[in-house]
Design a protein around this motif. Structure first.
Motif, PDB file in Angstrom:
ATOM      1  N   CYS A   7       0.949  -1.141   0.147  1.00  0.00           N
ATOM      2  CA  CYS A   7       0.039   0.199   0.142  1.00  0.00           C
ATOM      3  C   CYS A   7       1.044   1.203   0.031  1.00  0.00           C
ATOM      4  O   CYS A   7       1.892   1.479   0.174  1.00  0.00           O
ATOM      5  CB  CYS A   7      -0.853  -0.180   1.671  1.00  0.00           C
ATOM      6  N   CYS A  10      -0.313   3.096   4.195  1.00  0.00           N
ATOM      7  CA  CYS A  10       0.200   2.646   4.964  1.00  0.00           C
ATOM      8  C   CYS A  10       1.768   1.852   5.482  1.00  0.00           C
ATOM      9  O   CYS A  10       2.612   1.065   5.895  1.00  0.00           O
ATOM     10  CB  CYS A  10      -0.102   2.349   5.706  1.00  0.00           C
ATOM     11  N   CYS A  25      -6.908  -1.553  -0.684  1.00  0.00           N
ATOM     12  CA  CYS A  25      -5.645  -1.843   1.494  1.00  0.00           C
ATOM     13  C   CYS A  25      -6.387  -2.302   2.505  1.00  0.00           C
ATOM     14  O   CYS A  25      -7.218  -1.754   3.422  1.00  0.00           O
ATOM     15  CB  CYS A  25      -5.250  -0.860   1.636  1.00  0.00           C
ATOM     16  N   CYS A  28      -5.616   0.234   5.855  1.00  0.00           N
ATOM     17  CA  CYS A  28      -5.745   1.106   6.378  1.00  0.00           C
ATOM     18  C   CYS A  28      -7.027   2.031   5.633  1.00  0.00           C
ATOM     19  O   CYS A  28      -7.417   2.939   5.522  1.00  0.00           O
ATOM     20  CB  CYS A  28      -4.236   2.593   6.103  1.00  0.00           C
ATOM     21  N   TYR A  30      -7.317   2.176   2.229  1.00  0.00           N
ATOM     22  CA  TYR A  30      -7.423   2.848   1.025  1.00  0.00           C
ATOM     23  C   TYR A  30      -7.476   2.867  -0.289  1.00  0.00           C
ATOM     24  O   TYR A  30      -7.565   1.260   0.200  1.00  0.00           O
ATOM     25  CB  TYR A  30      -5.438   3.601   0.593  1.00  0.00           C
TER      26      TYR A  30
END
Ligand code: ZN
Length: 171
Positions: A7, A10, A25, A28, A30
């Motif tokens: 990612c 993170c 992700c 996190c 994302y």
């Protein structure tokens, strides 16, 4: 290509995709959208012949291609095709005429990019001088029907040449 990827936010190896387009992700939250990119290509005609370059770079190094490339941020399709023609051939062209567009796939450094290639026509009266450069190792003036498809780098350009040949026959 194997998920998960790292990612970019993170840093966890937790970026997954089901469709090669939307990457999420699980660490996190994302989300990255790998959207289709716009690319342009030029069909520069002088009488019955068109200009093809020999690609100097991968992918397709040593194979034939139409002058063209990716559209940059804040750039119109028309400006992009005029810029790419200048960079790869040294020709100063203007008044691009829209022909058609064809979807394409472009694998680069293990990442698959989806593009939509937009083709524009130009006419020149005489053959401008050409100097080999970082992107084009050579320039050829060929009749569309004489181009060997096996020597053409991309499926979309092969498809474009077939369409140009059909347009030529129906003209
Ligand atoms: Zn993350």
């Amino acid at each position: 290509m194997t998920a998960p990827y790292f990612c970019p936010r993170c840093g966890l190896a937790a970026l997954n995709t089901d469709d090669d387009k939307c990457y999420g992700c699980t660490g996190c939250g994302y989300i990255y959208f790998h959207n289709t990119a716009a690319a342009v290509a030029a069909v520069i005609a002088r009488g019955t012949e068109i200009a093809l370059i020999t690609r100097a770079n991968e992918p397709g190094r040593g194979l034939l291609d139409l002058p063209g490339g990716f559209v940059e941020g804040d750039e119109s399709l028309e400006a992009a095709v005029i810029r790419e023609v200048a960079e790869e051939t040294g020709f100063n062209v203007d008044h691009p005429r829209y022909l058609f567009s064809i979807p394409n796939r472009y694998d680069y450094h293990t990442i698959r990019y989806r593009t939509v290639d937009v083709f524009f026509a130009f006419d020149v009266d005489r053959i401008p001088p050409f100097t080999p450069n970082e992107e084009a190792a050579a320039l050829h003036w060929l009749r569309v029907e004489d181009v060997d498809p096996q020597r053409v780098a991309f499926a979309s350009v092969r498809a474009a040449l077939r369409r140009l040949d059909e347009l030529r026959k129906s003209a």
